[in-house]
Scaffold this motif. Structure first.
Motif, short mmCIF file in Angstrom:
data_model
loop_
_atom_site.label_atom_id
_atom_site.label_comp_id
_atom_site.label_asym_id
_atom_site.label_seq_id
_atom_site.Cartn_x
_atom_site.Cartn_y
_atom_site.Cartn_z
N PRO A 286 -31.25 -38.89 68.49
CA PRO A 286 -31.19 -37.60 67.79
C PRO A 286 -31.97 -37.66 66.48
CG PRO A 286 -29.17 -38.81 67.44
CD PRO A 286 -29.99 -39.64 68.39
N PRO A 287 -32.36 -36.51 65.97
CA PRO A 287 -33.03 -36.49 64.65
C PRO A 287 -32.02 -36.83 63.56
CG PRO A 287 -32.62 -34.26 65.40
CD PRO A 287 -32.24 -35.16 66.55
N ARG A 288 -32.46 -37.66 62.63
CA ARG A 288 -31.55 -38.09 61.56
C ARG A 288 -31.99 -37.63 60.18
NH1 ARG A 288 -28.09 -41.38 64.08
NH2 ARG A 288 -28.80 -42.49 65.94
N ARG A 289 -33.29 -37.37 60.01
CA ARG A 289 -33.81 -36.94 58.73
C ARG A 289 -34.92 -35.93 58.96
NH1 ARG A 289 -34.10 -42.68 55.36
NH2 ARG A 289 -31.87 -43.11 55.44
N PRO A 290 -35.36 -35.25 57.90
CA PRO A 290 -36.44 -34.28 58.07
C PRO A 290 -37.72 -34.94 58.58
CG PRO A 290 -35.32 -33.92 55.99
CD PRO A 290 -34.78 -35.19 56.55
N LEU A 291 -38.49 -34.17 59.28
CA LEU A 291 -39.75 -34.62 59.88
C LEU A 291 -40.90 -33.86 59.24
CD1 LEU A 291 -41.43 -36.02 62.12
CD2 LEU A 291 -40.88 -34.09 63.58
N ASN A 292 -41.87 -34.60 58.73
CA ASN A 292 -43.00 -34.00 58.03
C ASN A 292 -44.26 -34.20 58.87
OD1 ASN A 292 -44.34 -32.73 56.00
ND2 ASN A 292 -43.86 -34.21 54.41
N VAL A 293 -44.87 -33.14 59.32
CA VAL A 293 -46.06 -33.20 60.16
C VAL A 293 -47.22 -32.56 59.42
CG1 VAL A 293 -47.08 -32.62 62.39
CG2 VAL A 293 -44.62 -33.05 62.22
N THR A 294 -48.32 -33.29 59.24
CA THR A 294 -49.45 -32.72 58.54
C THR A 294 -50.18 -31.71 59.43
OG1 THR A 294 -50.93 -34.47 59.29
CG2 THR A 294 -49.77 -34.84 57.22
N GLY A 295 -50.83 -30.75 58.81
CA GLY A 295 -51.55 -29.73 59.55
C GLY A 295 -50.81 -28.42 59.53
N ASP A 296 -51.40 -27.42 60.15
CA ASP A 296 -50.85 -26.06 60.09
C ASP A 296 -50.40 -25.53 61.45
OD1 ASP A 296 -53.27 -25.78 61.35
OD2 ASP A 296 -54.04 -24.21 60.02
N PHE A 297 -50.38 -26.37 62.49
CA PHE A 297 -50.09 -25.87 63.84
C PHE A 297 -49.26 -26.90 64.59
CE2 PHE A 297 -52.11 -24.28 68.07
CZ PHE A 297 -50.92 -23.65 68.38
N VAL A 298 -48.02 -26.53 64.94
CA VAL A 298 -47.11 -27.40 65.67
C VAL A 298 -46.48 -26.61 66.80
CG1 VAL A 298 -45.04 -28.85 65.52
CG2 VAL A 298 -46.64 -28.78 63.61
N ILE A 299 -46.26 -27.27 67.93
CA ILE A 299 -45.60 -26.67 69.09
C ILE A 299 -44.24 -27.34 69.28
CG2 ILE A 299 -45.69 -26.30 71.59
CD1 ILE A 299 -48.73 -26.31 71.37
N LEU A 300 -43.21 -26.53 69.44
CA LEU A 300 -41.87 -27.03 69.73
C LEU A 300 -41.57 -26.80 71.21
CD1 LEU A 300 -39.01 -28.03 68.81
CD2 LEU A 300 -38.45 -25.61 68.44
N TYR A 301 -41.11 -27.86 71.89
CA TYR A 301 -40.84 -27.78 73.32
C TYR A 301 -39.40 -28.22 73.58
CZ TYR A 301 -40.82 -29.20 78.26
OH TYR A 301 -40.50 -29.35 79.59
N PHE A 302 -38.69 -27.45 74.41
CA PHE A 302 -37.32 -27.80 74.80
C PHE A 302 -37.20 -27.79 76.31
CE2 PHE A 302 -33.13 -26.27 76.20
CZ PHE A 302 -32.34 -27.31 75.74
N TYR A 303 -36.51 -28.80 76.84
CA TYR A 303 -36.31 -28.89 78.29
C TYR A 303 -34.84 -29.22 78.57
CZ TYR A 303 -36.08 -30.91 82.95
OH TYR A 303 -35.70 -31.20 84.25
N SER A 304 -34.27 -28.55 79.57
CA SER A 304 -32.93 -28.89 80.05
C SER A 304 -32.94 -28.94 81.57
CB SER A 304 -31.90 -27.85 79.57
OG SER A 304 -32.17 -26.57 80.14
N ASP A 305 -32.20 -29.91 82.12
CA ASP A 305 -32.13 -30.01 83.57
C ASP A 305 -31.02 -29.11 84.09
OD1 ASP A 305 -29.84 -31.30 82.86
OD2 ASP A 305 -30.35 -33.23 83.78
N GLY A 306 -30.50 -29.39 85.26
CA GLY A 306 -29.56 -28.48 85.90
C GLY A 306 -28.11 -28.73 85.61
N SER A 307 -27.77 -29.60 84.63
CA SER A 307 -26.36 -29.92 84.41
C SER A 307 -26.10 -30.17 82.93
CB SER A 307 -25.97 -31.16 85.22
OG SER A 307 -26.75 -32.28 84.84
N ASN A 308 -24.79 -30.26 82.59
CA ASN A 308 -24.33 -30.66 81.26
C ASN A 308 -24.93 -29.82 80.15
OD1 ASN A 308 -22.84 -32.72 82.43
ND2 ASN A 308 -24.48 -34.23 82.20
#
Length: 466
Positions: A286-308
């Motif tokens: 899991p993420p524990r601290r802030p994340l710093n990404v250089t640049g001006d363009f970021v894509i966030l992707y989320f995936y979930s399977d068929g359970s839980n």
């Protein structure tokens, strides 16, 4: 690494640390859940007009929630009397000393404890309605059920009333409406008793972007919720969000909530230009601290399977720019109506169990390669030289192979007939044998031996004799 590259990397790291420390205040707002379960602020009295003083959680041993039963800070309990929501009620509350009709607790109306996307509580006059779009009722109503209904109808606002009614509308509908205290809209949703769904004659209104599966963000700061939030995210989800802020030198990300239980479900942050994964989070990491990404363009992707299925995540982002003269690092806009950071009261420091700002003052990841800059490539002349060398090598190998197969195979003289077996081969038909060696080619004249047949037909050997 070249000296100038190392120096640039250190300067970039130092600059991002400075900017991030100044901008993290945007990430320490008080509530990002619909019912304020994550509230860790400092209000210690119940809703007005009574405004009863809260009891200390370490002195409420006669009640179900106290520090003796929850000694490790569960639900935010501790040696204090601040409002909390340890049991997942519709909003924070606390115990009070005065018992009225057997009631020994009250809700706390905390204006700063309002998740981004919750626009507030409004009076429903009925004629005309507060939200003028389509409506529906359901005995399984939740916040996201109503949001999803209005989003499909292409409305920007969704309002819930009395726990079961849903109304759709747009911003113009709220232009002349005044807000009411949150305690007027704390009726539980029929489909989820942990969520507030308005009141009798009162409408709690949400932005329909909350809990959407995907979207595009270009404002300097904002909040992204997992799909179906505040409900649990659905199965088989694959969602993309883009965060592209013109002029940003970096984008700072911080998860205020991360609840993913299935090991196959995950969240990724990708470079918007190269599509390379710069960070991946799941149940085991899991993420524990802030994340710093250089640049001006970021894509966030989320995936979930068929359970839980699980609660999901709440992700805040803040675009960072190089500071100009007379400009503050916090002079940025806000997305989804964020709230201000609360001030610590006297005597309370960030080092306590209640303070979370100090835990966010460090950066775990710094991506020092800018997504907007092209990568260094091999010079063109080097590519052509290598290609030419490869072609010459292949041609030499093929020539060697052909020479070995074609020239080393000896000629076998044809037999003149059945009675020619005992005769030697004439001088005019003597073949020239060319033997190939790696260092030289030798030509010399040899006679082939004829093997006589005694009681059976033998094989004519092409071997060279002395």
């Amino acid at each position: 690494m070249e000296p100038w590259t190392a120096a640039a990397a250190w300067l970039l790291l130092a600059g991002f640390f400075f900017l991030s420390s100044a901008s993290l205040s945007h990430f320490d707002t008080e509530c990002y859940t619909a019912n304020g379960e994550d509230y860790r602020g400092f209000q210690k009295q119940t809703s007005l007009p009574e405004g009863k003083a809260c009891l200390f959680w370490n002195e409420t041993f006669q009640h179900p929630y106290n520090t003796l039963k929850y000694p490790n800070g569960e639900g935010g309990l501790g040696s204090h009397n601040y409002c909390r929501n340890p049991d997942g009620d519709v909003q924070p509350w606390c115990y009070i000393a005065d018992h009225e009709d057997g009631i020994y607790w009250r809700y706390c109306d905390i204006p700063t404890c309002q998740m981004p996307g919750n626009l507030g509580c409004f009076r429903d006059s009925g004629d005309p309605p507060t939200l003028s779009g389509p409506t529906e009722t359901s005995n399984k109503q939740t916040i996201q059920t109503c949001i999803g209904f209005c989003r499909k109808q292409r409305y920007k606002l969704a309002g819930m009333e009395s726990g079961f009614a849903c109304f759709c509308g747009n911003e113009a509908d709220l232009a002349q409406r005044g807000r009411a205290p949150g305690t007027d809209c704390n009726h539980v949703c029929f489909g989820d008793h942990r969520q507030p769904c308005g009141g009798d004659g009162w409408l709690i209104v949400f932005d329909t972007r909350v809990g959407s599966c995907g979207g595009n963000y270009s404002s300097p700061s904002g909040v992204i919720y997992s799909p179906d939030f505040p409900d649990k995210y659905g199965a088989g989800r694959a969602c993309y969000w883009t965060v592209q802020v013109a002029g940003a030198s970096a984008i700072l990300f911080n998860f205020t909530l991360f609840d993913i239980t299935d090991q196959a479900d995950m969240v990724e942050l990708l470079n918007g230009y190269t599509k390379e994964v710069v960070a991946r989070f799941d149940r085991r990491a899991p993420p524990r601290r802030p994340l710093n990404v250089t640049g001006d363009f970021v894509i966030l992707y989320f995936y979930s399977d068929g359970s839980n299925q699980a609660q999901g995540f709440v992700l805040l982002y803040q675009a960072l720019r190089s500071r100009r003269d007379g400009e503050s690092a916090e002079d940025e806009g806000r997305g989804l109506s964020g709230t201000a950071r609360p001030r610590a009261p006297p005597g309370v420091t960030n080092g306590t169990a209640e303070g979370r700002a100090s835990s966010s003052s460090q950066i775990l990841y710094v991506i020092t390669s800018s997504p907007g800059q092209p990568r260094r490539s091999v010079p063109v002349w080097t590519v052509y030289a290598l290609a030419g060398l490869l072609i010459l090598t292949v041609v030499a190998l093929l020539a060697k192979l052909l020479l070995h197969i074609t020239l080393k195979s000896p000629r076998i003289p044809a037999a003149g007939g059945s009675d020619s077996c005992g005769q030697s081969v004439s001088t005019s038909s003597e073949p020239w044998i060319i033997l190939y060696r790696p260092s030289t080619i030798s030509l010399f004249k040899k006679k082939l031996k004829n093997h006589h047949h005694h009681h059976h037909h033998g094989d004519l050997s092409p071997l060279v004799g002395n």
